[in-house]
Scaffold this motif. Sequence first.
Motif, PDB file in Angstrom:
ATOM      1  N   CYS A  60      44.676  50.959  16.430  1.00  0.00           N
ATOM      2  CA  CYS A  60      44.590  51.437  17.813  1.00  0.00           C
ATOM      3  C   CYS A  60      43.228  51.041  18.399  1.00  0.00           C
TER       4      CYS A  60
ATOM      5  N   CYS B 281      41.223  54.620  19.075  1.00  0.00           N
ATOM      6  CA  CYS B 281      40.738  55.522  18.012  1.00  0.00           C
ATOM      7  C   CYS B 281      40.665  54.863  16.636  1.00  0.00           C
TER       8      CYS B 281
ATOM      9  N   CYS C 161      46.082  58.029  23.603  1.00  0.00           N
ATOM     10  CA  CYS C 161      45.063  56.987  23.415  1.00  0.00           C
ATOM     11  C   CYS C 161      45.167  55.929  24.506  1.00  0.00           C
TER      12      CYS C 161
ATOM     13  N   CYS D  82      47.936  53.883  19.293  1.00  0.00           N
ATOM     14  CA  CYS D  82      48.725  54.685  18.368  1.00  0.00           C
ATOM     15  C   CYS D  82      49.561  55.713  19.112  1.00  0.00           C
TER      16      CYS D  82
END
Length: 121
Positions: free
Chosen positions: A9, A12, A29, A25
């Motif tokens: 991702c 994150c 996000c 993800c």
Amino acid sequence: MMNIEPNKCIECDEVIIGRIDKKYCSDSCRSSHNNKRRVLNQSNVKKVNMILVKNRSILYDLSIRFQEDSVITTFQLKLMGFDFAFFTHQTTDRRGRLLFFCYDFGYQQLNGNKVKIIRNI
Ligand SMILES: [Zn+2]
């Protein structure tokens, strides 16, 4: 068997499960990444606007102070904080001379590092 790096991702850094072309993800996000990008864009726009507004107010002040004959050196303008790299538009006058504008106030470059302040066209 090929050893494929797992997709992570971009917000994150979590490993993404699912399609190979996924960039986030989760939806949260995705939206937090997009929000950050939007805020960054807005702050850049604000910075440029502040420079343009400052340029415009310098030209405005000079045109009020000098009335008709508002000729000043580029050096003096720079001292006042004028930034020649920023203007809203360019145009030419009837004689084909280039004029630079910051909103409704502008200037024309003269010989000898001087500029003439010009009010809206
Ligand atoms: Zn994530």
